[in-house]
Design an enzyme around this catalytic site. Structure first.
Site, mmCIF file in Angstrom:
data_model
loop_
_atom_site.group_PDB
_atom_site.id
_atom_site.type_symbol
_atom_site.label_atom_id
_atom_site.label_comp_id
_atom_site.label_asym_id
_atom_site.label_seq_id
_atom_site.Cartn_x
_atom_site.Cartn_y
_atom_site.Cartn_z
ATOM 1 N N CYS A 2 0.775 -1.031 0.082
ATOM 2 C CA CYS A 2 -0.081 0.004 0.014
ATOM 3 C C CYS A 2 0.856 1.341 -0.027
ATOM 4 C CB CYS A 2 -0.980 0.041 1.251
ATOM 5 S SG CYS A 2 -1.975 -1.322 1.528
ATOM 6 N N ARG A 27 2.989 0.343 -5.410
ATOM 7 C CA ARG A 27 2.757 -0.285 -4.035
ATOM 8 C C ARG A 27 1.532 -1.098 -4.320
ATOM 9 N NH1 ARG A 27 6.671 1.821 -0.705
ATOM 10 N NH2 ARG A 27 5.449 1.013 1.155
ATOM 11 N N TRP A 70 -2.960 -2.387 -1.568
ATOM 12 C CA TRP A 70 -2.636 -3.923 -2.093
ATOM 13 C C TRP A 70 -3.426 -4.720 -0.788
ATOM 14 C CZ3 TRP A 70 -0.023 -8.061 0.071
ATOM 15 C CH2 TRP A 70 0.346 -9.237 -0.786
ATOM 16 N N ASN A 94 -0.322 1.717 5.974
ATOM 17 C CA ASN A 94 0.338 0.802 5.185
ATOM 18 C C ASN A 94 1.187 -0.405 6.266
ATOM 19 O OD1 ASN A 94 3.705 0.818 3.849
ATOM 20 N ND2 ASN A 94 2.292 -0.485 3.600
ATOM 21 N N GLY A 95 0.739 -1.495 6.018
ATOM 22 C CA GLY A 95 1.587 -2.435 6.910
ATOM 23 C C GLY A 95 0.523 -3.532 7.248
ATOM 24 N N GLU A 460 14.423 -17.301 -13.464
ATOM 25 C CA GLU A 460 13.977 -16.052 -13.592
ATOM 26 C C GLU A 460 13.113 -15.822 -14.976
ATOM 27 O OE1 GLU A 460 13.779 -13.494 -11.731
ATOM 28 O OE2 GLU A 460 13.546 -11.911 -13.125
ATOM 29 N N LYS A 464 9.278 -14.340 -14.735
ATOM 30 C CA LYS A 464 8.768 -13.223 -15.383
ATOM 31 C C LYS A 464 7.445 -13.410 -16.137
ATOM 32 C CE LYS A 464 10.412 -10.757 -13.927
ATOM 33 N NZ LYS A 464 11.367 -10.659 -13.108
ATOM 34 N N GLU A 467 4.377 -14.037 -13.834
ATOM 35 C CA GLU A 467 4.093 -12.901 -13.173
ATOM 36 C C GLU A 467 3.303 -11.803 -14.074
ATOM 37 O OE1 GLU A 467 7.742 -10.773 -12.239
ATOM 38 O OE2 GLU A 467 6.715 -9.491 -10.683
ATOM 39 N N HIS A 483 12.309 -36.950 -13.915
ATOM 40 C CA HIS A 483 11.981 -37.249 -12.559
ATOM 41 C C HIS A 483 10.714 -36.938 -12.170
ATOM 42 C CE1 HIS A 483 16.229 -39.026 -11.951
ATOM 43 N NE2 HIS A 483 16.693 -37.698 -12.575
ATOM 44 N N LYS A 582 5.013 -3.602 -6.398
ATOM 45 C CA LYS A 582 6.483 -3.676 -6.609
ATOM 46 C C LYS A 582 6.976 -3.880 -5.197
ATOM 47 C CE LYS A 582 9.888 -2.364 -9.325
ATOM 48 N NZ LYS A 582 10.431 -3.451 -10.205
HETATM 49 O O1 M6R Z 1 12.479 -5.062 -3.704
HETATM 50 P P1 M6R Z 1 12.943 -6.490 -4.052
HETATM 51 O O2 M6R Z 1 13.906 -6.733 -4.921
HETATM 52 O O3 M6R Z 1 13.360 -7.127 -2.301
HETATM 53 O O4 M6R Z 1 11.804 -7.517 -4.305
HETATM 54 C C1 M6R Z 1 11.702 -8.907 -4.136
HETATM 55 C C2 M6R Z 1 10.713 -9.315 -4.882
HETATM 56 O O5 M6R Z 1 9.392 -8.921 -4.472
HETATM 57 C C3 M6R Z 1 10.492 -8.987 -6.550
HETATM 58 O O6 M6R Z 1 11.952 -9.260 -7.047
HETATM 59 C C4 M6R Z 1 9.563 -9.461 -7.287
HETATM 60 O O7 M6R Z 1 9.736 -11.019 -7.375
HETATM 61 C C5 M6R Z 1 9.501 -9.163 -8.762
HETATM 62 N N1 M6R Z 1 8.111 -8.643 -8.806
HETATM 63 C C6 M6R Z 1 9.594 -9.858 -9.700
HETATM 64 O O8 M6R Z 1 9.599 -9.257 -11.037
#
Ligand code: M6R
Length: 587
Positions: A2, A27, A70, A94-95, A460, A464, A467, A483, A582
């Site tokens: 948030c 956020r 969020w 926020n929290g 990775e 991506k 996500e 396996h 983010k």
């Molecule tokens: O800000 P951070 O690098 O600590 O964030 C970690 C993850 O939340 C972040 O890498 C998340 O997995 C990304 N959205 C992936 O694209």
């Protein structure tokens, strides 16, 4: 997560709050809302992004607070959107208030009615209960009851030109200049001639004609302003349709920033700590965790120093073997990830030195670490991390090369100098993945495979894809498929293989033969041109030759592009994937 904002001054607050909220949407964007002060509150809320709140721009008032959500507790609905109002108080939060159920039961036992399912609303009720004319006093009493994390901005009808703030474990900054502001981060309120202060855990503030700060005991304190670059903190899309695509294009330039970190005095201290550490631990989440995995390959291959990498949320609640003399590297783009911060704190408590590898130097993680090295990727807006991953790799690989040198293995640092130019070429050839998009559009599942460092790129690439396209996807060690997971491969299943290791090439190709034999559509990202013509392949992208230890810095680029173009074709907004934010400031 948030984002929260507040403004008090001479101008109409609503448009200012909406503008600042838009900058905080990274956020969370499940719902948004603002409240303006007066004899009563003028409140507007909406589900979804801040743009749905445009009617609120006409609300009258020069003091207000806003929120972009969020969802943690309670569905992403208008009913659960902030601000929450109880009597004389309106609150944005926020929290997470971990003991909210007990507190809510206590309020309900007094006959109070709740209008939402959130944990946050209880704060407004506590304020109304404790208020005896002293705003900071009531806030301190309410906060003393809270367990968990919070950044709070509070309006009170008795003080219509005042915002009260409290912070514990969630970020909150104050800006003075052109009115008095608060926000979850600096860029939301950055401006020339605006002085910014960072509220620390346990501190409070009253914003009015000026900002007054209070310590834990309610004593007035003075604070040092934060040095920040107002101009640099507000990136624009500059003709790109999405930040994600722009940020991929920025990778080559970002990789050129490596010498900046190496030139810092801290780098020499880190070099000494690295050389002395019996082994290295990395803690991180998501993409940053994958950067840690890639670093493990480099540390171990180049200097034969053991490196273990743990997901921060597992580390913090495990019983990690960490002691005085150990070096723990906490990797985080935002520096605000709650689990990574908690893992770093635990490592510190147990006597380890913590190196924060962050993209936001003034972040909470940077504040608690013994050493801080910036990856200097520039602000990253798209929720899906791209350029920050490549920048993290560049810094971690540089550290691995430095450690190797300390162990008498020279020359690896020089190899890294070529990567900005190699990345430029890779972004260009990576565009070739656009021809693959149709094969992924409605796949029931997608697999990314590789061995060694290529396996990290596969992980990775898979993250991506899932996500931002919402396609089920897994990254797998190429040798492990048979396996169990091979049972899921059927006619047309897209499988993306990453292949940059000469030594492991034939082994990875075995997996390619195996999935192809079961009907998979196979795509290859390789730096070894000889394999690009294999009959089994539906498509191949040949990236520049780059060795295998550092190869994820390049091989991931076509995978980032693949995710981006598939997301576009599926009609998704790649910058704002559903359910995500983010900055993950809650656990
Ligand atoms: O800000 P951070 O690098 O600590 O964030 C970690 C993850 O939340 C972040 O890498 C998340 O997995 C990304 N959205 C992936 O694209």
């Amino acid at each position: 997560m948030c984002g929260i904002v507040g403004y008090v001054g001479k101008r109409q607050a609503a448009p200012l709050l909406l503008g600042a909220l838009k900058k905080l949407e990274y956020r969370g964007y499940d719902s948004a809302g603002i409240a303006l002060s007066g004899k009563t509150f003028a409140v507007k809320k909406c589900t979804g992004a801040v743009k749905n709140l445009r009617d609120a721009a006409f609300l009258e008032g020069t003091c207000g607070i806003g929120h972009t959500r969020w969802a943690t507790h309670g569905a992403p609905s208008e009913r659960n959107a902030h601000p929450h109002v109880c009597g004389r108080f309106a609150v944005v939060h926020n929290g997470i208030i971990e003991n909210y159920k007990a507190l809510r039961a206590e309020c309900e036992a007094r006959g109070e009615r709740f209008a939402s399912d959130t944990d946050s609303e209880v704060v407004a009720h506590l304020l109304e209960f404790y208020f005896r004319g002293d705003l900071i006093g009531a806030l301190r009493q309410a906060c003393a009851r809270l367990m968990g994390s919070y950044a709070l901005a509070v309006l009170c009808t008795e003080f219509p030109q005042t915002i009260a703030l409290a912070r514990s474990k969630s970020p909150l900054v104050v800006g003075v200049g052109g009115g008095v502001w608060c926000a979850s981060d600096v860029p939301a309120i950055a401006a020339k001639n605006r002085t910014v202060y960072v509220l620390a855990d346990g501190e409070f503030a009253l914003l009015g004609e000026q900002a007054t700060f209070f310590g834990r005991e309610g004593n007035v304190i003075s604070k040092q302003p934060l040095e920040y670059d107002a101009a640099g903190s507000i990136p624009a899309r500059r003709g790109y349709r999405h930040f994600m695509r722009k940020e991929i294009d920025e990778i080559p330039a970002v990789l050129e920033n490596r010498p900046h970190a190496v030139g810092l005095p801290t780098y020499a201290e880190v070099r000494r700590a690295l050389a002395a550490a019996p082994h290295i631990s990395v803690v991180a989440c998501g993409t940053a965790y994958h950067a840690g995995l890639a670093a493990k390959y480099a540390f171990e291959a180049l200097s034969r120093v053991r490196c273990e990498v743990t997901v921060a949320s597992e580390y913090r609640y495990g019983d990690p073997i960490v002691e005085a003399g150990d070096l723990v590297i906490a990797v985080s783009q935002s520096g605000e990830t709650a689990d990574t911060i908690a893992a770093a704190q635990l490592a510190k408590e147990r006597g380890a030195a913590v190196l924060a590898v962050v993209n936001v130097p003034g972040s909470t993680l940077a504040g608690i670490a013994d050493f801080v090295l910036p990856v200097s990727a520039g602000r990253e807006i798209a929720v899906a991390a791209t350029k920050s991953f490549n920048a993290q790799l560049m810094l971690l690989y540089t550290l691995a090369a430095t450690l190797a040198e300390a162990k008498g293995r020279r020359g690896y640092g020089d190899l890294l100098k070529d990567f900005p130019a190699l990345a430029r070429k890779t972004v260009s050839v990576g565009e070739g993945v656009r021809a693959w998009v149709a094969y992924f559009m409605s796949a029931a599942s997608v697999y990314f495979i590789g061995r060694g460092a290529d396996y990290v790129a596969a992980l990775e690439g898979s993250l991506k894809l899932k996500e931002i396209t919402y396609l089920p996807s897994e990254g797998y060690p190429a040798g492990e498929l048979k396996h169990g997971t091979l049972a899921l491969v059927e006619e047309g299943t897209p499988v993306v293989a990453v292949l940059t290791s000469e030594k492991l090439a034939e082994k990875t190709m075995n997996a390619v033969h195996e999935v192809y034999a079961r009907g998979a559509r196979v795509f290859l990202i390789t730096s070894l041109e000889a394999y690009a013509d294999a009959a089994e392949l539906t498509g191949a992208v040949v990236i520049p030759p780059c060795g295998d230890v550092f190869s994820p810095m390049l091989s991931v680029i076509p995978l980032q592009l693949l995710a981006y173009y598939v997301a576009l074709a599926r009609g998704n907004d790649p910058d704002k994937p559903r359910n995500l934010a983010k900055s993950v400031t809650v656990e």
